[in-house]
Motif scaffolding. Structure first.
Motif, PDB file in Angstrom:
ATOM      1  N   MET A 124      59.941  28.960  38.367  1.00 14.66           N
ATOM      2  CA  MET A 124      58.852  29.707  39.021  1.00 14.66           C
ATOM      3  C   MET A 124      58.984  29.698  40.546  1.00 14.66           C
ATOM      4  O   MET A 124      57.976  29.750  41.258  1.00 14.66           O
ATOM      5  CB  MET A 124      57.485  29.118  38.639  1.00 14.66           C
ATOM      6  N   LEU A 126      52.741  33.023  45.633  1.00 11.51           N
ATOM      7  CA  LEU A 126      51.328  32.746  45.330  1.00 11.51           C
ATOM      8  C   LEU A 126      50.857  31.435  45.961  1.00 11.51           C
ATOM      9  O   LEU A 126      49.912  31.415  46.763  1.00 11.51           O
ATOM     10  CB  LEU A 126      51.113  32.730  43.815  1.00 11.51           C
ATOM     11  N   LEU A 127      51.539  30.337  45.618  1.00 12.48           N
ATOM     12  CA  LEU A 127      51.137  29.067  46.226  1.00 12.48           C
ATOM     13  C   LEU A 127      51.410  29.118  47.725  1.00 12.48           C
ATOM     14  O   LEU A 127      50.662  28.556  48.529  1.00 12.48           O
ATOM     15  CB  LEU A 127      51.862  27.890  45.560  1.00 12.48           C
ATOM     16  N   ARG A 187      48.417  30.720  49.250  1.00 10.06           N
ATOM     17  CA  ARG A 187      47.267  29.808  49.204  1.00 10.06           C
ATOM     18  C   ARG A 187      47.364  28.761  50.310  1.00 10.06           C
ATOM     19  O   ARG A 187      46.382  28.467  50.990  1.00 10.06           O
ATOM     20  CB  ARG A 187      47.195  29.110  47.833  1.00 10.06           C
ATOM     21  N   ARG A 239      35.863  31.374  41.162  1.00 15.35           N
ATOM     22  CA  ARG A 239      36.063  31.843  39.793  1.00 15.35           C
ATOM     23  C   ARG A 239      34.739  31.910  39.026  1.00 15.35           C
ATOM     24  O   ARG A 239      34.316  30.927  38.416  1.00 15.35           O
ATOM     25  CB  ARG A 239      37.093  30.951  39.085  1.00 15.35           C
ATOM     26  N   ARG A 262      36.988  26.008  43.019  1.00 12.69           N
ATOM     27  CA  ARG A 262      38.128  25.102  42.884  1.00 12.69           C
ATOM     28  C   ARG A 262      38.753  24.916  44.259  1.00 12.69           C
ATOM     29  O   ARG A 262      39.083  25.905  44.915  1.00 12.69           O
ATOM     30  CB  ARG A 262      39.112  25.764  41.907  1.00 12.69           C
ATOM     31  N   TYR A 270      48.495  19.770  43.924  1.00  6.61           N
ATOM     32  CA  TYR A 270      49.323  20.953  44.185  1.00  6.61           C
ATOM     33  C   TYR A 270      50.154  20.861  45.462  1.00  6.61           C
ATOM     34  O   TYR A 270      50.897  21.774  45.777  1.00  6.61           O
ATOM     35  CB  TYR A 270      48.436  22.209  44.231  1.00  6.61           C
ATOM     36  N   ASP A 308      41.841  24.170  38.005  1.00  4.98           N
ATOM     37  CA  ASP A 308      42.779  25.015  37.258  1.00  4.98           C
ATOM     38  C   ASP A 308      42.457  24.951  35.773  1.00  4.98           C
ATOM     39  O   ASP A 308      42.375  25.970  35.086  1.00  4.98           O
ATOM     40  CB  ASP A 308      44.216  24.535  37.518  1.00  4.98           C
ATOM     41  N   GLU A 351      43.092  37.962  42.670  1.00  2.81           N
ATOM     42  CA  GLU A 351      43.992  38.088  41.519  1.00  2.81           C
ATOM     43  C   GLU A 351      43.232  37.807  40.226  1.00  2.81           C
ATOM     44  O   GLU A 351      42.351  36.963  40.192  1.00  2.81           O
ATOM     45  CB  GLU A 351      45.149  37.074  41.643  1.00  2.81           C
TER      46      GLU A 351
HETATM   47  C1  IPM Z   1      46.138  29.797  38.326  1.00  3.48           C
HETATM   48  C2  IPM Z   1      47.536  29.586  37.787  1.00  3.48           C
HETATM   49  C3  IPM Z   1      48.396  28.969  38.879  1.00  3.48           C
HETATM   50  C4  IPM Z   1      47.819  27.623  39.225  1.00  3.48           C
HETATM   51  C5  IPM Z   1      49.894  28.860  38.510  1.00  3.48           C
HETATM   52  C6  IPM Z   1      50.482  30.207  38.159  1.00  3.48           C
HETATM   53  C7  IPM Z   1      50.705  28.200  39.599  1.00  3.48           C
HETATM   54  O1  IPM Z   1      47.501  28.815  36.625  1.00  3.48           O
HETATM   55  O2  IPM Z   1      45.989  30.527  39.314  1.00  3.48           O
HETATM   56  O3  IPM Z   1      45.188  29.266  37.749  1.00  3.48           O
HETATM   57  O4  IPM Z   1      48.130  26.599  38.587  1.00  3.48           O
HETATM   58  O5  IPM Z   1      47.023  27.573  40.165  1.00  3.48           O
END
Ligand code: IPM
Ligand code: MN
Length: 350
Positions: free
Chosen positions: A83, A90-91, A94, A104, A130, A137, A245, A275
């Motif tokens: 990944m 994505l990370l 963030r 969420r 969250r 992470y 998560d 997203e």
């Molecule tokens: C989420 C996803 C991500 C996370 C993954 C894809 C890295 O599960 O956005 O919840 O763990 O944050």
């Protein structure tokens, strides 16, 4: 005033659901003259495998400095087992854009979609915040004697006063702004003593500043049980990155499944990323079966963040109406494909 939006469809079903979301966004943008300007980026596993680059140099700064929001599909592809591109993009966003709030909502739109006996739209309506920039992470740790019988692996879970305080404060501010009655902080402080102590103390201190809002603590194992047994007891939940998560997938199931759940990665006042909670579901890619509602509600959430409240509720009402009329994909009991389910919502926008 123009607001620039970066659109990143990503992998798997990402492009299909983002396409449906874009139709909704473009319609609302034109008819309500929102002044949104969309730029599409093709960053994906395909591109990464072809070029070896996940995100070109300077792209993160470009997004940070020139965009109001990012609208993203999903990342993940079996051909990139580690990944790497997802982690970079994505990370990467963030962390590098410091998007510390992962917002969420868990809101059931139709009784029919609820997997719990005796619970309905009145009971399932809460929000999970969250923490999104630290915890497990951060990728700190290491391995020792790897590949031997004595192998050791260490994975750190990092909490900072600044990081914990700002997400807890955001949860209370949200509760105050939206008239929610309570904030629940969830952790595992009975076992994770150091990080837990920081979370508990900070929660108590910040909580005292909001006397009008009830606050209570719950261990995360108990939280998962109560989310199923008595979801009505929650208004706002705040928790760390990893627990967040996990419990937000449970939250998605309570509202009808991953296909309908939206999320925002937010730094108030700065460029923020929106997203759907679901992943790239490679198995379903290109089959016109994925539920576009998660992506469409995510578009609505992005509009709300940009200050277009009326347009946000317009889209939410259109989604609810399509669900109530069973004009949905199969996961919600309908018979439509991704495209047609998107059209069903589009035609309800008036
Ligand atoms: C989420 C996803 C991500 C996370 C993954 C894809 C890295 O599960 O956005 O919840 O763990 O944050
Ligand atoms: Mn997840």
């Amino acid at each position: 005033m123009t607001k620039r939006i970066a659109v990143i469809p990503g992998d798997g079903i990402g492009p299909e659901v983002i396409d449906a979301g874009m139709r909704v966004l473009e319609r609302v943008n034109d008819e309500h003259r929102l002044g949104l300007e969309f730029t599409h980026f093709t960053w994906s596993a395909d591109e990464y495998l072809r070029t070896g680059v996940s995100m070109p140099p300077g792209a993160m700064e470009d997004i940070r400095d020139h965009y109001a929001a990012v609208y993203l599909g999903a990342f993940g592809d079996p051909r990139v087992p580690d990944m790497k591109h997802a982690a970079d993009i994505l990370l990467g966003m963030r962390f590098q854009l410091d998007l510390y709030v992962n917002y969420r909502p868990v809101k059931l739109l139709d009784e029919r979609l609820c997997p719990l006996k005796g619970k309905g739209v009145a009971e399932i309506d809460f929000v999970i915040f969250r923490e999104n920039t630290e915890g497990a992470y951060v990728g700190m740790g290491g391995a020792f004697k790897k590949g031997t019988a004595e192998e050791v692996a260490v994975q750190e879970d990092v909490s900072t006063r600044k990081g914990v305080e700002r997400i807890i404060r955001y949860a209370f501010e949200y509760a105050k702004r939206t008239g929610r009655k309570s904030v629940c902080m969830s952790d595992k402080s009975n076992v994770m003593r150091f990080g837990g102590d920081l979370w508990v103390r900070t929660f108590e201190e910040v909580g005292r500043e909001y006397p009008g809002i009830e606050h209570f603590h719950m261990f995360v194992d108990a939280l998962t049980m109560q989310m199923v047994r008595a979801p009505e007891m929650f208004d706002v939940i705040v928790t760390n990155n990893m627990f967040g998560d996990i419990v937000t997938d449970l939250g998605a199931a309570l509202q009808g499944g991953l296909g309908v759940a939206a999320s925002g990665n937010i730094h108030p006042g700065r460029v923020s990323l929106f997203e759907p909670i679901h992943g790239s579901a490679p198995k379903y890619a290109g089959k016109d079966t994925a539920n576009p509602i998660g992506a469409i509600l995510t578009a609505a959430m992005m509009l709300e963040y940009l200050g277009f409240y009326e347009e946000c509720s317009l889209i939410e009402r259109a989604v609810t109406s399509a669900i109530l009329d069973h004009e949905t994909t199969k996961d919600l009991g309908g018979s439509l494909g991704t495209r047609a389910a998107g059209e069903a919502i589009l035609k309800r926008l008036g």
